[in-house]
Enzyme design. Sequence first.
Site, PDB file in Angstrom:
ATOM      1  N   LYS A  82      48.953  17.356  -1.029  1.00 43.57           N
ATOM      2  CA  LYS A  82      49.975  16.993  -0.037  1.00 43.57           C
ATOM      3  C   LYS A  82      49.312  16.436   1.219  1.00 43.57           C
ATOM      4  O   LYS A  82      48.256  16.925   1.636  1.00 43.57           O
ATOM      5  CB  LYS A  82      50.802  18.244   0.287  1.00 43.57           C
ATOM      6  CG  LYS A  82      52.007  18.000   1.182  1.00 43.57           C
ATOM      7  CD  LYS A  82      52.797  19.287   1.366  1.00 43.57           C
ATOM      8  CE  LYS A  82      54.012  19.107   2.250  1.00 43.57           C
ATOM      9  NZ  LYS A  82      54.799  20.370   2.391  1.00 43.57           N
ATOM     10  N   SER A  90      59.698  20.071   1.514  1.00 40.87           N
ATOM     11  CA  SER A  90      58.979  18.901   1.974  1.00 40.87           C
ATOM     12  C   SER A  90      57.883  18.423   1.020  1.00 40.87           C
ATOM     13  O   SER A  90      57.448  17.286   1.129  1.00 40.87           O
ATOM     14  CB  SER A  90      58.353  19.180   3.338  1.00 40.87           C
ATOM     15  OG  SER A  90      57.378  20.199   3.235  1.00 40.87           O
ATOM     16  N   SER A 110      59.307  24.822   0.986  1.00 46.33           N
ATOM     17  CA  SER A 110      58.837  23.456   0.725  1.00 46.33           C
ATOM     18  C   SER A 110      58.005  23.262  -0.542  1.00 46.33           C
ATOM     19  O   SER A 110      57.729  22.120  -0.926  1.00 46.33           O
ATOM     20  CB  SER A 110      58.038  22.938   1.922  1.00 46.33           C
ATOM     21  OG  SER A 110      58.903  22.539   2.952  1.00 46.33           O
TER      22      SER A 110
END
Lengths: 486, 104
Positions: free
Chosen positions: A77, A152, A176
């Site tokens: 990420k 997210s 997330s």
Amino acid sequence: MKFFDISVSELHQKLVDKELTVTELVSQTLDQIEADQKVLNDFITINRTDALSKAKEIDEKGIDPDNIWAGIPIAVKDNIITKGLKTTAASKMLGNFTPIYDATVVERLQAHDVIIIGKTNMDEFAMGGSTETSFFGDTHNPWDHTKVPGGSSGGSATTVSAGNSIAALGSDTGGSIRQPASYTGIVGVKPTYGRISRYGLIAFGSSLDQIGPMTRSVEDNAALLNIIAGLDERDLTSSDKEVPDFASKIGKDIKGMKIGLPKEYLGEGIDEAVKAVIQEAVQVLTDLGAVVEEISLPRSNYGVAAYYIIGSSEASSNLQRFDGIRYGYRADDVKSLEDVYVKTRSEGFGDEVKRRIMLGTYSLSAGSYDAYFKKAAQVRTLIINDFNQVFENYDLIIGPTAPTPAYAIGAEVDDPTTMYMNDILTIPVNLAGLPAMSLPAGFVDGMPVGLQIIAKPFDEETMYQAGAAFEKATDFHQKHPEMEDK
Amino acid sequence: MTTENNITKADVAHVASLAKLKFNDNELEKFTGQIEDIIDMVNTLNEVDTDNVKPTFNVTDQFNRMREDVAVRSGDKEALLANAPDTENGFIRVPAILDESEEA
């Protein structure tokens, strides 16, 4: 090459047996990711040159048969910093930022000869639940390209769900990792707060943030946690508790295991079809010998409100560092230092980040602190007490991961309070610092639905044990979106 | 308290100034409405009795971790400056702090 039907240990065996070189593996993975990037937009940076040169090095050195991660490419990420590799947190503010050191998790991956294949798309600074707040455009759910992948960690979930990465790292502040795992039909784990160093994770809500693995199977997930967990002197909240083999209980039966099902998690606001999927999951676990009983987490419905105050307050403080001076974006045409700050921040942050900074600044401001920040921190204590009480009598707590399956891109983007309620089932876990997993449990109208398994602090092993037993008894994890193998 | 919440545009502008953010009129309108909705949502916490409840700011029992007070080299200057928006002679360059000064 698609990773739909292969585990990390099977892939490792192919590398050991020289059926496949690391260079071939990495090169095919890159080709597939690049081919799908146009439709999925799941990456912000693809690390082609560096990944291939690392692959060559490992081929020359040879595969260590005892290290299943040697030469395996994984996605990271884009809020986890990587030395020499652009890291943006999906913000214009860091659009050109190249870190000068690695996050601790990245160091640990590299120590195991894992290859970082690229940096995945996400909500800006991890604030959002749909990957729509990214400065670099929406990511598309592989199961239906008109739908959000969740967020997210939407890019990490998408690349794994599409079969393009065998594993990825995400981060989870209010859901997330788990919520996008649910929306895309993969396994996502938020470990206990303190299990994994946050050093090098771009801070959002420091008392809530935790890095975690996203994979296609429970076994791969535990294997990835094994190599990134553990004490780090550079993060004073990282725990000095001993790191077990997280896979040690995988394969053991769950007869007699006591599991609580909070009535609030199947209450108002939860899609009826999602409830039905979870009821079937309860039946599967019962058939496996677990004892599932209804319990109550009476204050869990206040989790969202407490979280938005606490998370936003911490964010407003953490994001003060973005001032346009030392790194990141600086606005043009600035006349004074005040101008540098205000113009840079007003132009560099997107709307969702600004909303959180505003709410946090308000909650912490003179006259509001007791009514908001302190009140939320007190409710947090009560939410923790609710969990503690249940865990006196139960090994695990289960429920849905999210109230609905993935929704259409654009549907909720201008309605923050509706969007915030999507996290109602994941947030209490972050407030209490507990470990939790989402794993595939069924489908509603062709879209995946996740089962959430919550464990006691530092008892990830029992969570993986139950997850693996459920996975073995079902075939939801074997289903995958129709993606062309290129 | 849940109902008497009135966030004005002036309130939002004030908080924005504390946060070093600036909104134009349209943005101010939009943010005022949205922040009002969010404040309404978080005001539901007033339904919870928190008398004598200790606040939780962090879930770890870890308090602090001290290291020996020994100087260590941490990152070289060139690398540190490489991400700065504007540098000169090994320093970070910023605009003049006082409006009336002419040169930085």
